[in-house]
Design a protein around this motif. Structure first.
Motif, PDB file in Angstrom:
ATOM      1  N   ALA A 139      48.572  25.308  61.071  1.00 41.86           N
ATOM      2  CA  ALA A 139      47.754  25.717  59.932  1.00 41.86           C
ATOM      3  C   ALA A 139      46.454  24.941  59.941  1.00 41.86           C
ATOM      4  N   PRO A 140      45.368  25.549  59.429  1.00 45.80           N
ATOM      5  CA  PRO A 140      44.091  24.840  59.410  1.00 45.80           C
ATOM      6  C   PRO A 140      44.176  23.572  58.572  1.00 45.80           C
ATOM      7  N   ALA A 141      43.522  22.531  59.050  1.00 47.41           N
ATOM      8  CA  ALA A 141      43.466  21.274  58.316  1.00 47.41           C
ATOM      9  C   ALA A 141      42.192  21.237  57.490  1.00 47.41           C
ATOM     10  N   ALA A 142      42.107  20.276  56.609  1.00 45.59           N
ATOM     11  CA  ALA A 142      40.877  20.105  55.843  1.00 45.59           C
ATOM     12  C   ALA A 142      39.765  19.665  56.786  1.00 45.59           C
ATOM     13  N   PRO A 143      38.503  20.050  56.506  1.00 44.00           N
ATOM     14  CA  PRO A 143      37.401  19.640  57.367  1.00 44.00           C
ATOM     15  C   PRO A 143      37.343  18.129  57.509  1.00 44.00           C
ATOM     16  N   THR A 144      37.028  17.683  58.699  1.00 46.99           N
ATOM     17  CA  THR A 144      36.954  16.250  58.960  1.00 46.99           C
ATOM     18  C   THR A 144      35.506  15.794  58.978  1.00 46.99           C
ATOM     19  N   ALA A 145      35.306  14.539  58.678  1.00 47.97           N
ATOM     20  CA  ALA A 145      33.965  13.967  58.750  1.00 47.97           C
ATOM     21  C   ALA A 145      33.555  13.833  60.209  1.00 47.97           C
ATOM     22  N   PRO A 146      32.256  13.862  60.497  1.00 46.33           N
ATOM     23  CA  PRO A 146      31.814  13.695  61.875  1.00 46.33           C
ATOM     24  C   PRO A 146      32.370  12.414  62.482  1.00 46.33           C
ATOM     25  N   ALA A 147      32.895  12.515  63.684  1.00 42.37           N
ATOM     26  CA  ALA A 147      33.490  11.360  64.354  1.00 42.37           C
ATOM     27  C   ALA A 147      32.475  10.748  65.305  1.00 42.37           C
ATOM     28  N   ALA A 148      32.749   9.503  65.687  1.00 44.28           N
ATOM     29  CA  ALA A 148      31.919   8.867  66.708  1.00 44.28           C
ATOM     30  C   ALA A 148      32.101   9.609  68.012  1.00 44.28           C
ATOM     31  N   PRO A 149      31.103   9.583  68.896  1.00 45.11           N
ATOM     32  CA  PRO A 149      31.230  10.299  70.166  1.00 45.11           C
ATOM     33  C   PRO A 149      32.476   9.873  70.933  1.00 45.11           C
ATOM     34  N   LEU A 150      33.123  10.846  71.554  1.00 46.88           N
ATOM     35  CA  LEU A 150      34.280  10.556  72.396  1.00 46.88           C
ATOM     36  C   LEU A 150      33.820   9.823  73.647  1.00 46.88           C
ATOM     37  N   ALA A 151      34.702   9.037  74.228  1.00 45.23           N
ATOM     38  CA  ALA A 151      34.353   8.361  75.479  1.00 45.23           C
ATOM     39  C   ALA A 151      34.244   9.364  76.619  1.00 45.23           C
ATOM     40  N   ARG A 152      35.105  10.393  76.588  1.00 40.96           N
ATOM     41  CA  ARG A 152      35.168  11.329  77.714  1.00 40.96           C
ATOM     42  C   ARG A 152      35.633  12.690  77.217  1.00 40.96           C
ATOM     43  N   LEU A 153      35.005  13.737  77.704  1.00 40.93           N
ATOM     44  CA  LEU A 153      35.393  15.105  77.374  1.00 40.93           C
ATOM     45  C   LEU A 153      35.528  15.863  78.686  1.00 40.93           C
ATOM     46  N   VAL A 154      36.688  16.495  78.897  1.00 46.94           N
ATOM     47  CA  VAL A 154      36.944  17.204  80.148  1.00 46.94           C
ATOM     48  C   VAL A 154      36.938  18.706  79.890  1.00 46.94           C
ATOM     49  N   LEU A 155      36.089  19.411  80.626  1.00 46.48           N
ATOM     50  CA  LEU A 155      36.024  20.865  80.622  1.00 46.48           C
ATOM     51  C   LEU A 155      36.705  21.360  81.895  1.00 46.48           C
ATOM     52  N   ALA A 156      37.414  22.471  81.813  1.00 46.77           N
ATOM     53  CA  ALA A 156      38.118  22.971  82.994  1.00 46.77           C
ATOM     54  C   ALA A 156      38.058  24.487  83.027  1.00 46.77           C
ATOM     55  N   GLY A 157      38.046  25.028  84.249  1.00 48.92           N
ATOM     56  CA  GLY A 157      38.014  26.477  84.377  1.00 48.92           C
ATOM     57  C   GLY A 157      38.316  26.922  85.791  1.00 48.92           C
ATOM     58  N   PRO A 158      38.523  28.221  85.989  1.00 44.37           N
ATOM     59  CA  PRO A 158      38.858  28.778  87.299  1.00 44.37           C
ATOM     60  C   PRO A 158      37.601  29.041  88.116  1.00 44.37           C
ATOM     61  N   PRO A 159      37.745  29.415  89.385  1.00 44.69           N
ATOM     62  CA  PRO A 159      36.582  29.807  90.192  1.00 44.69           C
ATOM     63  C   PRO A 159      36.149  31.224  89.832  1.00 44.69           C
ATOM     64  N   ALA A 160      35.787  31.413  88.576  1.00 43.71           N
ATOM     65  CA  ALA A 160      35.402  32.723  88.047  1.00 43.71           C
ATOM     66  C   ALA A 160      34.181  32.552  87.163  1.00 43.71           C
ATOM     67  N   ILE A 161      33.599  33.673  86.790  1.00 37.08           N
ATOM     68  CA  ILE A 161      32.312  33.647  86.105  1.00 37.08           C
ATOM     69  C   ILE A 161      32.420  32.995  84.728  1.00 37.08           C
ATOM     70  N   VAL A 162      33.607  32.981  84.121  1.00 36.54           N
ATOM     71  CA  VAL A 162      33.798  32.354  82.817  1.00 36.54           C
ATOM     72  C   VAL A 162      33.508  30.860  82.862  1.00 36.54           C
ATOM     73  N   SER A 163      33.605  30.255  84.046  1.00 37.37           N
ATOM     74  CA  SER A 163      33.385  28.809  84.176  1.00 37.37           C
ATOM     75  C   SER A 163      31.918  28.435  84.338  1.00 37.37           C
ATOM     76  N   ALA A 164      31.071  29.382  84.678  1.00 37.96           N
ATOM     77  CA  ALA A 164      29.660  29.061  84.926  1.00 37.96           C
ATOM     78  C   ALA A 164      29.013  28.337  83.749  1.00 37.96           C
ATOM     79  N   PRO A 165      29.177  28.810  82.506  1.00 41.97           N
ATOM     80  CA  PRO A 165      28.564  28.079  81.386  1.00 41.97           C
ATOM     81  C   PRO A 165      29.139  26.677  81.202  1.00 41.97           C
ATOM     82  N   LEU A 166      30.440  26.491  81.447  1.00 37.55           N
ATOM     83  CA  LEU A 166      31.024  25.155  81.336  1.00 37.55           C
ATOM     84  C   LEU A 166      30.386  24.195  82.329  1.00 37.55           C
ATOM     85  N   ILE A 167      30.164  24.668  83.540  1.00 37.22           N
ATOM     86  CA  ILE A 167      29.535  23.829  84.564  1.00 37.22           C
ATOM     87  C   ILE A 167      28.106  23.492  84.162  1.00 37.22           C
TER      88      ILE A 167
END
Length: 339
Positions: A1-29
């Motif tokens: 279920a949706p939670a209550a909105p959270t306050a802006p958090a400090a930047p994460l140390a690391r964010l991992v994006l992942a995708g297949p060898p397909a056109i959907v991944s081009a924007p992530l790259i």
């Protein structure tokens, strides 16, 4: 279920994006290359996944934060309690049967023929099954389907003349045409042709097909500001890649083995790439899922996903993850999905 909105958090140390060898991944790259999420994370990385089983393992094991994935896999994982939030749908058509016979233009034209098809029981096999059934055909009875592990293996079979037809997604379609000098059109007759356009076939009997998009997993789902930033950055990167196909092609080819800048640029020109927020896409997604449910309820984990699956910008999501003991299991992603 949706939670209550959270306050802006400090930047994460690391964010991992992942995708297949397909056109959907081009924007992530593009997002990773241009530091588009600098306000969200100190370091943003892109990592590829090779097949749906690896995708499931990555999602369940929290090996990535944002994953490009087929829409039905996202729904299946959500319904199994894996903690997945659909952010947007961006791939509305990127599938063709590529053939050595330029006279074959519709699915019915391939009756009795052998077709190499990747990812048995997943996209794009599901699209082929739905379309053939709608046209009164049966994949197993009316075609000789040769299942292979990945699109690149299907492409190699086609290029090396071990099959005459293959069901491919972009940019594997454009790569096959480039490798055989079938595009751009020259003085020599092309070896390979775009045969049945599955987007066109789908549009004749259904609406457009919400094939794939991006989804958030794990703790990121509870960070509303971060989700909004990811969603907006992805939409901007889709627009940039469409406006700058050669530059985008160079970025993608540098990150994904076997792809070439020209093939990615060709794919961007032919694919229906359009980032639509999950809530706006919901009617089309639900319609598509209803077709899958009618064929095999297990494809979606037994039911249509509820509203918690679709990201709402004002409402970050609380985890719907079940206890680890009830997960489908990291050892075999396939157990999340039966056919």
């Amino acid at each position: 279920a949706p939670a209550a909105p959270t306050a802006p958090a400090a930047p994460l140390a690391r964010l991992v994006l992942a995708g297949p060898p397909a056109i959907v991944s081009a924007p992530l790259i593009h997002m990773a290359e241009t530091q588009a999420l600098a306000g969200v994370a100190e370091r943003v990385e892109f990592t590829p996944w090779r097949d749906p089983d690896q995708l499931r393992v990555m999602a369940l094991g929290r090996k990535a934060d944002v994953l490009a994935m087929p829409s039905n896999v996202a729904a299946n994982l959500y319904n199994r309690g894996a903690g997945v939030t659909l952010l947007s749908i961006s791939t509305w058509g990127a599938l063709w049967i590529v053939t050595r016979d330029g006279a074959r233009r519709t699915l019915a034209d391939f009756r009795g023929e052998e077709i190499a098809v990747p990812f048995r029981g997943d996209m794009p096999d599901l699209m082929l099954q739905l379309l053939t059934a709608r046209q009164g055909l049966d994949v197993r009875r009316d075609f000789r389907v040769r299942y292979v592990p990945t699109p690149m293996e299907a492409m190699q079979l086609l290029i090396t003349r071990r099959v005459r037809h293959a069901l491919l997604s972009e940019p594997a379609v454009s790569l096959a045409l480039r490798k055989t000098q079938s595009f751009p059109l020259g003085l020599v007759a092309p070896e390979l042709h775009r045969g049945a356009d599955l987007q066109q076939e789908w549009g004749r009997v259904f609406q457009r097909a919400p094939q794939a998009g991006i989804a958030a997993v794990g703790a990121l789902r509870g960070q509303g500001a971060a989700l909004a930033a990811v969603d907006a950055a992805y939409a901007r990167s889709v627009a940039w890649c469409r406006a700058h196909p050669q530059e985008c092609g160079r970025m993608v080819a540098a990150r994904i083995d076997l792809l070439t800048p020209d093939a990615v640029a060709d794919a961007l020109a032919t694919s229906q790439l359009d980032a639509v927020p999950a809530q706006r896409a919901r009617a089309e997604v639900d319609f598509f899922f209803q077709q899958l449910l009618a064929r095999d309820a297990a494809l979606l984990g037994g039911r249509l996903p509820d509203s918690g699956f679709f990201h709402s910008p004002a409402q970050p999501h609380a985890s719907n993850a079940a206890p680890a003991s009830s997960h489908c299991g990291l050892s075999s992603g396939r157990s999340c999905h039966t056919t």
